[in-house]
Motif scaffolding. Sequence first.
Motif, PDB file in Angstrom:
ATOM      1  N   VAL A  24       0.863  -1.183   0.000  1.00  0.00           N
ATOM      2  CA  VAL A  24       0.000   0.000   0.000  1.00  0.00           C
ATOM      3  C   VAL A  24       0.902   1.236   0.000  1.00  0.00           C
ATOM      4  O   VAL A  24       1.649   1.461   0.952  1.00  0.00           O
ATOM      5  N   VAL A  67      -6.556   0.594   6.493  1.00  0.00           N
ATOM      6  CA  VAL A  67      -6.475  -0.698   5.804  1.00  0.00           C
ATOM      7  C   VAL A  67      -7.075  -1.803   6.659  1.00  0.00           C
ATOM      8  O   VAL A  67      -7.853  -2.644   6.190  1.00  0.00           O
ATOM      9  N   ILE A  97      -9.612  -0.804  -0.252  1.00  0.00           N
ATOM     10  CA  ILE A  97      -8.497  -0.030   0.318  1.00  0.00           C
ATOM     11  C   ILE A  97      -8.334   1.298  -0.413  1.00  0.00           C
ATOM     12  O   ILE A  97      -8.050   2.336   0.189  1.00  0.00           O
ATOM     13  N   VAL A 143      -4.188   6.729   0.584  1.00  0.00           N
ATOM     14  CA  VAL A 143      -3.699   5.660  -0.291  1.00  0.00           C
ATOM     15  C   VAL A 143      -3.583   6.163  -1.720  1.00  0.00           C
ATOM     16  O   VAL A 143      -4.538   6.728  -2.274  1.00  0.00           O
ATOM     17  N   VAL A 202      -2.504   0.302  -4.608  1.00  0.00           N
ATOM     18  CA  VAL A 202      -2.391  -0.994  -3.919  1.00  0.00           C
ATOM     19  C   VAL A 202      -1.909  -2.022  -4.934  1.00  0.00           C
ATOM     20  O   VAL A 202      -2.495  -2.144  -6.014  1.00  0.00           O
TER      21      VAL A 202
END
Length: 272
Positions: free
Chosen positions: A193, A209, A254, A261, A264
């Motif tokens: 991530v 997460v 996520i 973020v 991913v």
Amino acid sequence: MSTNDFLAQEKIWFEKPRYDEAERRFYEHMNGCSHAQDVGANSILQDIARARENIQKSLAGSTSSNSGDQGELISRIKSLELENHSLHKVVDSLRAALSKLECRVAVLEKSPAAVAPAPVPSVPVTNGTTIVPQKASAPVQEEEDDEDDDIDLFGSDEDEEAEKLKEQRLKEYAERKAKKPGVIAKSSILLDVKPWDDETDMVKLEECVRSVQADGLLWGTSKLVPVGYGIKKLQIACVVEDDKVGTDMLEEEITKFEDYVQSVDVAAFNKI
């Protein structure tokens, strides 16, 4: 001799004070320039010394941080190895249980044939004749006496008992098979991530997460891995049930935390 001629022959320096003043100013100017140069050189040397000291401090700090990251990485690897070893033990136990179940099924499938009555050999009679009994399904070809009829009747009773026993055992096996849970397919996934920059709160990112919950999803260990320019990525492991949770669902959930973020990626995917 005139006055001018006399003065011309005399060796007198009438302008000496002017030359003395000029010489004094010259030496003062030279001493002032050298002092300024010394002051400039000293300031440059001080700046160089300070730069060297800062470089040494930064190098010492980076070395200590690298050693700390390596120790944390080794501990994480050891924990993952222990978890993998325990999962292998679970898989081995499930395989042993499955092999035992297959053996029991094979025994149950062969048991009706063992219970079925064995063929009765021919029975010699005192008068010299031989009686050969027939199967229960086949009609009686020879009815010489009442003893043959009795043998056929007993054979039909044994067949009925064998059929009942077979049905009972098949029913019990079906009930046990329905109660026994099947083997659940699982996978171990390692996710990378990545944050937006070095100012992202990595603790908050990990909390986001781990807030993703689903049936068949179990989060494992995590660590921060340096990427470059002071940026670190979160590397987190999880175990999922293949029928319930997939990598696409994890990435979609996520990436919803778009404030923390950036992306991913699946770093590793192993079947358990």
